[in-house]
Motif scaffolding. Structure first.
Motif, PDB file in Angstrom:
ATOM      1  N   ALA A 339      19.542 -20.346  29.274  1.00  0.00           N
ATOM      2  CA  ALA A 339      19.450 -19.962  30.688  1.00  0.00           C
ATOM      3  C   ALA A 339      20.619 -20.536  31.482  1.00  0.00           C
ATOM      4  CB  ALA A 339      18.119 -20.446  31.276  1.00  0.00           C
ATOM      5  N   SER A 340      20.969 -21.792  31.181  1.00  0.00           N
ATOM      6  CA  SER A 340      22.099 -22.409  31.891  1.00  0.00           C
ATOM      7  C   SER A 340      23.376 -21.634  31.608  1.00  0.00           C
ATOM      8  CB  SER A 340      22.274 -23.861  31.455  1.00  0.00           C
ATOM      9  OG  SER A 340      21.100 -24.599  31.680  1.00  0.00           O
ATOM     10  N   GLU A 387       4.925 -16.415  36.622  1.00  0.00           N
ATOM     11  CA  GLU A 387       3.694 -17.199  36.750  1.00  0.00           C
ATOM     12  C   GLU A 387       3.988 -18.658  37.087  1.00  0.00           C
ATOM     13  OE1 GLU A 387      -0.077 -17.893  33.799  1.00  0.00           O
ATOM     14  OE2 GLU A 387       0.892 -15.896  33.889  1.00  0.00           O
ATOM     15  N   GLN A 388       4.875 -19.252  36.268  1.00  0.00           N
ATOM     16  CA  GLN A 388       5.219 -20.666  36.492  1.00  0.00           C
ATOM     17  C   GLN A 388       6.203 -20.817  37.652  1.00  0.00           C
ATOM     18  OE1 GLN A 388       5.813 -23.353  32.972  1.00  0.00           O
ATOM     19  NE2 GLN A 388       6.254 -21.400  31.926  1.00  0.00           N
ATOM     20  N   LYS A 389       6.850 -19.708  38.027  1.00  0.00           N
ATOM     21  CA  LYS A 389       7.893 -19.718  39.065  1.00  0.00           C
ATOM     22  C   LYS A 389       9.068 -20.628  38.701  1.00  0.00           C
ATOM     23  CE  LYS A 389       5.495 -17.934  43.072  1.00  0.00           C
ATOM     24  NZ  LYS A 389       4.048 -18.077  43.183  1.00  0.00           N
ATOM     25  N   VAL A 390       9.483 -20.486  37.478  1.00  0.00           N
ATOM     26  CA  VAL A 390      10.689 -21.203  37.001  1.00  0.00           C
ATOM     27  C   VAL A 390      11.450 -20.306  36.025  1.00  0.00           C
ATOM     28  CG1 VAL A 390       9.824 -23.590  37.154  1.00  0.00           C
ATOM     29  CG2 VAL A 390       9.353 -22.207  35.098  1.00  0.00           C
ATOM     30  N   PHE A 391      12.728 -20.651  35.829  1.00  0.00           N
ATOM     31  CA  PHE A 391      13.499 -19.995  34.775  1.00  0.00           C
ATOM     32  C   PHE A 391      13.194 -20.686  33.445  1.00  0.00           C
ATOM     33  CE2 PHE A 391      15.877 -18.773  38.530  1.00  0.00           C
ATOM     34  CZ  PHE A 391      16.131 -17.424  38.285  1.00  0.00           C
ATOM     35  N   ILE A 392      13.004 -19.877  32.426  1.00  0.00           N
ATOM     36  CA  ILE A 392      12.774 -20.417  31.082  1.00  0.00           C
ATOM     37  C   ILE A 392      14.022 -20.156  30.249  1.00  0.00           C
ATOM     38  CG2 ILE A 392      10.265 -20.233  31.202  1.00  0.00           C
ATOM     39  CD1 ILE A 392      12.306 -17.676  29.231  1.00  0.00           C
ATOM     40  N   SER A 393      14.091 -20.865  29.121  1.00  0.00           N
ATOM     41  CA  SER A 393      15.307 -20.787  28.298  1.00  0.00           C
ATOM     42  C   SER A 393      14.946 -20.824  26.827  1.00  0.00           C
ATOM     43  CB  SER A 393      16.221 -21.963  28.649  1.00  0.00           C
ATOM     44  OG  SER A 393      17.432 -21.906  27.909  1.00  0.00           O
ATOM     45  N   GLY A 394      15.518 -19.871  26.079  1.00  0.00           N
ATOM     46  CA  GLY A 394      15.357 -19.894  24.625  1.00  0.00           C
ATOM     47  C   GLY A 394      14.050 -19.292  24.166  1.00  0.00           C
ATOM     48  N   ALA A 402      18.008 -28.343  34.139  1.00  0.00           N
ATOM     49  CA  ALA A 402      19.324 -27.713  34.052  1.00  0.00           C
ATOM     50  C   ALA A 402      19.251 -26.211  34.305  1.00  0.00           C
ATOM     51  CB  ALA A 402      19.950 -27.996  32.687  1.00  0.00           C
ATOM     52  N   SER A 403      18.258 -25.537  33.710  1.00  0.00           N
ATOM     53  CA  SER A 403      18.169 -24.083  33.860  1.00  0.00           C
ATOM     54  C   SER A 403      18.009 -23.697  35.330  1.00  0.00           C
ATOM     55  CB  SER A 403      16.979 -23.547  33.058  1.00  0.00           C
ATOM     56  OG  SER A 403      17.153 -23.810  31.689  1.00  0.00           O
ATOM     57  N   GLN A 404      17.162 -24.452  36.044  1.00  0.00           N
ATOM     58  CA  GLN A 404      16.921 -24.115  37.458  1.00  0.00           C
ATOM     59  C   GLN A 404      18.184 -24.366  38.285  1.00  0.00           C
ATOM     60  OE1 GLN A 404      13.969 -22.795  37.025  1.00  0.00           O
ATOM     61  NE2 GLN A 404      13.808 -23.974  35.105  1.00  0.00           N
ATOM     62  N   VAL A 405      18.777 -25.535  38.048  1.00  0.00           N
ATOM     63  CA  VAL A 405      19.963 -25.925  38.829  1.00  0.00           C
ATOM     64  C   VAL A 405      21.068 -24.885  38.666  1.00  0.00           C
ATOM     65  CG1 VAL A 405      21.874 -27.579  38.863  1.00  0.00           C
ATOM     66  CG2 VAL A 405      19.487 -28.394  38.917  1.00  0.00           C
ATOM     67  N   TRP A 406      21.292 -24.487  37.433  1.00  0.00           N
ATOM     68  CA  TRP A 406      22.395 -23.545  37.204  1.00  0.00           C
ATOM     69  C   TRP A 406      22.091 -22.151  37.749  1.00  0.00           C
ATOM     70  CZ3 TRP A 406      27.248 -23.777  37.095  1.00  0.00           C
ATOM     71  CH2 TRP A 406      27.887 -24.946  36.679  1.00  0.00           C
ATOM     72  N   MET A 407      20.829 -21.735  37.681  1.00  0.00           N
ATOM     73  CA  MET A 407      20.481 -20.424  38.254  1.00  0.00           C
ATOM     74  C   MET A 407      20.681 -20.430  39.774  1.00  0.00           C
ATOM     75  SD  MET A 407      19.780 -18.009  36.136  1.00  0.00           S
ATOM     76  CE  MET A 407      19.411 -17.771  34.385  1.00  0.00           C
ATOM     77  N   HIS A 442      25.612 -31.250  39.571  1.00  0.00           N
ATOM     78  CA  HIS A 442      25.217 -29.858  39.778  1.00  0.00           C
ATOM     79  C   HIS A 442      23.890 -29.755  40.526  1.00  0.00           C
ATOM     80  CE1 HIS A 442      28.343 -29.321  36.584  1.00  0.00           C
ATOM     81  NE2 HIS A 442      28.734 -28.498  37.547  1.00  0.00           N
ATOM     82  N   LEU A 443      23.018 -30.713  40.315  1.00  0.00           N
ATOM     83  CA  LEU A 443      21.783 -30.752  41.111  1.00  0.00           C
ATOM     84  C   LEU A 443      22.111 -30.914  42.595  1.00  0.00           C
ATOM     85  CD1 LEU A 443      18.687 -31.052  41.553  1.00  0.00           C
ATOM     86  CD2 LEU A 443      18.997 -33.515  41.165  1.00  0.00           C
ATOM     87  N   ILE A 444      22.988 -31.872  42.899  1.00  0.00           N
ATOM     88  CA  ILE A 444      23.333 -32.127  44.307  1.00  0.00           C
ATOM     89  C   ILE A 444      23.957 -30.872  44.929  1.00  0.00           C
ATOM     90  CG2 ILE A 444      24.679 -33.584  45.905  1.00  0.00           C
ATOM     91  CD1 ILE A 444      22.591 -35.159  44.227  1.00  0.00           C
ATOM     92  N   GLU A 445      24.884 -30.268  44.197  1.00  0.00           N
ATOM     93  CA  GLU A 445      25.548 -29.055  44.700  1.00  0.00           C
ATOM     94  C   GLU A 445      24.514 -27.947  44.939  1.00  0.00           C
ATOM     95  OE1 GLU A 445      28.352 -28.198  46.289  1.00  0.00           O
ATOM     96  OE2 GLU A 445      29.801 -27.986  44.652  1.00  0.00           O
TER      97      GLU A 445
END
Lengths: 515, 515
Positions: A339-340, A387-394, A402-407, A442-445
């Motif tokens: 996802a990242s 459902e979870q309201k998040v990005f999943i990866s793999g 990381a996946s959320q921050v980068w999205m 990347h989180l801060i940004e």
């Protein structure tokens, strides 16, 4: 892919002269084991340097110098025998430490998997005394332990002068002062971040001047962003871009890192995200400088990265996650990168599109635009778990920071959704956390981009602010406030304690927190 | 006493250019513990150098090179990484050994009282690869152990070229060949003695090129004698005489040894016999060269040595033996030096008298003559034990080999008595024996002087011949055929195995055994 000698030649003409500063030690110290101190070591003052100058030393004597701050440079030693003419060589052991642990703990016990050769110690034998010695290697340290392994029965040894010739290509005189009203802790953080960047600024933007002293594009991108707001050394960024551009790998990919010596050479490390950051770094450079020549010289290489990366999209428009690739994102053994990587691709495509438009390459821009839409739609369709309201990866549908921050950084959703997504992370933190200052950057940004400046500041204080409390002179390669001996290398002795990707507090403060 | 700058300047203009030779290793070996081997180590061939060139090495690999013969010079290493671009420095340990024991035994366990810094090992860290390295220090060795302390996981290291740049100021091309009829063992002995001398011939006549690399007058005298019959480098002797003459100690005494670097400097070691050998060495030099200028420049200094030494005679005409002096004679803790010193004084006075006569300084010659008679008569009166028929030494009336040998060399009795005295030593050996080749040299010279050439040859074979059987490439500083681990320094690792004072078999063979 053969090297592009024209680009390398341009890079070489931009090699900076390093400025030098003489730095003297400020005190004699010893490292004292202390359970509550960072990594278990506190630094105790034991004497003045003035007194050192009047002492002489014999076999098995030793002392530890504190140079007051982090130094990158060359050690100069004056060695003066006292007694009869020296009838045997002088044998010294020198141990250089960025941190107290490097002085307090024995390198002999090192069991990490990175090469022990990064630990900075030397045994030197000096045949002719008195001597003025300048050690040929560059070291990176605040503390220096000198052990007299042997003199002879007929003489002892004095050290009338010990100093460092510190080197950098970062000229601090051009940095704008901060407004007086800025909070003191941010001023301190800014100062340490600038020192970190400066010590990494040599003939390229190094990742860490202790280890591994190379130009990595992941670090370069962040260093360049901090540099535009501080040292303003655009030519050094340009040099680095031309080095990467001049030495691509066999399919034209930009390598993850390059070597300068004995001659410019691309490493064989290929990282999906790092190749894409060539586009982002070129974009930032053009934004900061308006340098059309460089943009034109390097644009095709940037575009190649987008095409090569887009080739990795599967029929759904999702980055294929198999055993044939490497993507960095963060130092985390369990982190799934799919996802990242998808987000980094979108992030780079968006910057590439803007460059294509500037260059009036409309067909190219149109292809990029289609690809952005495809990849973004695919991300929302296949990687967003409604459902979870998040990005999943793999394949395992992993949820990570990381996946959320980068999205968010890829701006796949709208700002309000990003803000909500990020807030939710703090309420229900995913098990797969963040390891490096690079990931924290990347989180801060992402927080700032989502309008969450207060939370961004809070996180900066909780992370880099905590490093300051733990005694950082420069910001570190690795830091986990809840696991202070953390090292992905099997020993915290080998961590880099002045690391480029940790220098961005000055970027955030100067870009976002001066109004 | 201030330095005589004119003399030092003359010495400096005579500094020789060293000739260089490239020497390659001949085989790979390992040191195998073997009880019956010299010092417990035998050398086993394990591979060809050819094969080494095709191998690569990683962390903890090591090998031992045999350069085929003793070398004095600079090590050149080609370092070629194999694999990915080297992402960490190369860390090597190099251990140089004149003898198998230096490779077989760990320097870490060294407990001798001479400085451990004489043991030749280095740890080097190489930041940039490939590299061509020439180590800055000079080493003295036949064997070289290379240990790879670390590379990294991404590369291994190959050694496509390892060689020594051997240095000397001894030009072997001027050495006369030996007659074909000479016994083979003497030819071998001559050859090794010449190699020993050559390796000690640098910008001065060093005592030992491994340790302590200084110009000692005791060694110089013997080296010069061997040199006149081999390398014929009279200028090097002249340089050494001017160095000693230019830098006398506070009462005008010639120092026992001098340093060349960082600038010419007399050591503070004063030895009664060594100061007197300045006279003998000047005498030998004039005999070999007929160089009147040098004789005139240095005569007054030589005469001063005789006067200073004669001042030590007590009212009986015997050298005072108290706690205020040092006299070398031999490495033997229990040896009383009084009788030997008396003899060295007479020996030097006799040579001084001849020089005074040549210079037509009749009054001086007369004074010397009187002093010779006084000291000789006193020796016979007070040091000759008529009952035991030996010379005694010191308050305890010690009987030693050294006292007899030196009284013979001083020609205190007549030749027949000398011969009888020496013969009696072999029949009833004194408890106080001989330790060094330096002392053995004087025994051989005394035997020859007394007409006992056969016994001299027998002793040469029993001593240096035994060293040859024990594997000597060069002749050693210390050797006792019945105690092969002998070291006055607490460890045979630190002994010098190419030592000037051991080079005189070539002198004896060429001077006395070619008819």
């Amino acid at each position: 892919m053969p090297n592009n000698l024209k680009l390398i030649e341009i890079a070489q003409t931009l090699t900076p002269e390093l400025s030098t500063t003489k730095v003297y030690p400020v005190q004699l110290v010893e490292m004292v084991p202390e359970q509550d101190a960072f990594q278990g070591w506190s630094v105790k003052t034991v004497d003045t340097v003035e007194n050192l100058l009047h002492r002489t030393f014999v076999k098995n004597d030793s002392f530890v110098l504190d140079f007051g701050d982090h130094q990158v440079g060359y050690l100069n030693l004056s060695l003066m025998p006292v007694g009869s003419p020296p009838d045997a060589p002088l044998r010294l052991k020198l141990t250089f430490g960025e941190m107290p642990c490097e002085i307090g703990e024995s390198f002999d016990d090192y069991q990490g998997w990175l090469s022990r050769s990064w630990l900075q110690d030397e045994i030197i034998n000096v045949d002719v005394l008195p001597a003025q010695i300048r050690l040929p290697r560059r070291y990176c340290f605040r503390y220096l332990k000198i052990e007299v392994l042997d003199t002879s029965r007929k003489y002892s040894i004095a050290f009338p002068d010990i100093h460092v010739t510190a080197v950098t290509s970062g000229d601090a005189s051009v940095i704008k002062p901060l407004p007086a009203c800025l909070a003191e802790d941010l001023r301190v953080m800014d100062n340490i971040a600038i020192k970190t960047l400066q010590d990494c600024m040599q003939t390229v933007f190094e990742d860490g001047p202790k280890r591994d002293r190379r130009l990595w594009i992941g670090d370069l991108r962040l260093q360049a962003q901090a540099n535009y707001l501080t040292f303003q050394n655009a030519d050094l960024v340009k040099r680095c871009l031309y080095l990467f551009g001049g030495m691509t790998l066999k399919n034209g990919e930009v390598s993850a890192c390059v070597f300068e010596k004995p001659h410019p050479l691309a490493d064989d490390t290929l990282l999906y995200d790092y190749s894409l950051f060539f586009v982002a770094t070129l974009y930032d450079y053009f934004e900061a400088t308006g340098d059309w020549d460089t943009l034109k010289d390097l644009w095709q290489i940037a575009l190649d990265q987008l095409k090569l990366a887009a080739d990795r999209l599967d029929e759904r428009g999702i980055v294929r996650d198999d055993t044939t690739w490497w993507c960095f994102i963060d130092w985390h053994d369990d982190l799934n990168k799919q996802a990242s990587a998808q987000a980094v691709l979108i992030y780079a495509l968006k910057r590439g599109e803007r460059l294509a438009r500037k260059l009036q390459q409309d067909e190219v821009a149109a292809w990029i635009d289609v690809t952005i839409k495809l990849a973004s739609a695919a991300a929302v369709t296949h990687l967003w778990d409604a459902e979870q309201k998040v990005f999943i990866s793999g394949a395992e549908r992993q949820v990570s920071w990381a996946s959320q921050v980068w999205m968010v950084l890829a701006e796949v959703l709208d700002t309000a959704s990003h803000a909500e997504l990020l807030r939710s992370l703090f309420r229900n933190p995913p098990a797969i956390g963040m390891t490096t200052p690079y990931m924290y950057h990347h989180l801060i940004e992402a927080l700032i981009l989502s309008g969450l400046k207060d939370m961004a500041l809070e996180q900066m204080r909780a992370y880099w602010g905590e490093m300051v409390k733990d005694g950082a002179d420069c910001f570190w390669e690795l830091y986990n406030p809840s696991d202070k001996r953390l090292s992905p290398y099997g020993s915290n002795l080998i961590n880099s304690y002045c690391h480029a990707w940790s220098c961005t507090p000055t970027y955030f403060i100067r870009k976002y927190f001066l109004e």
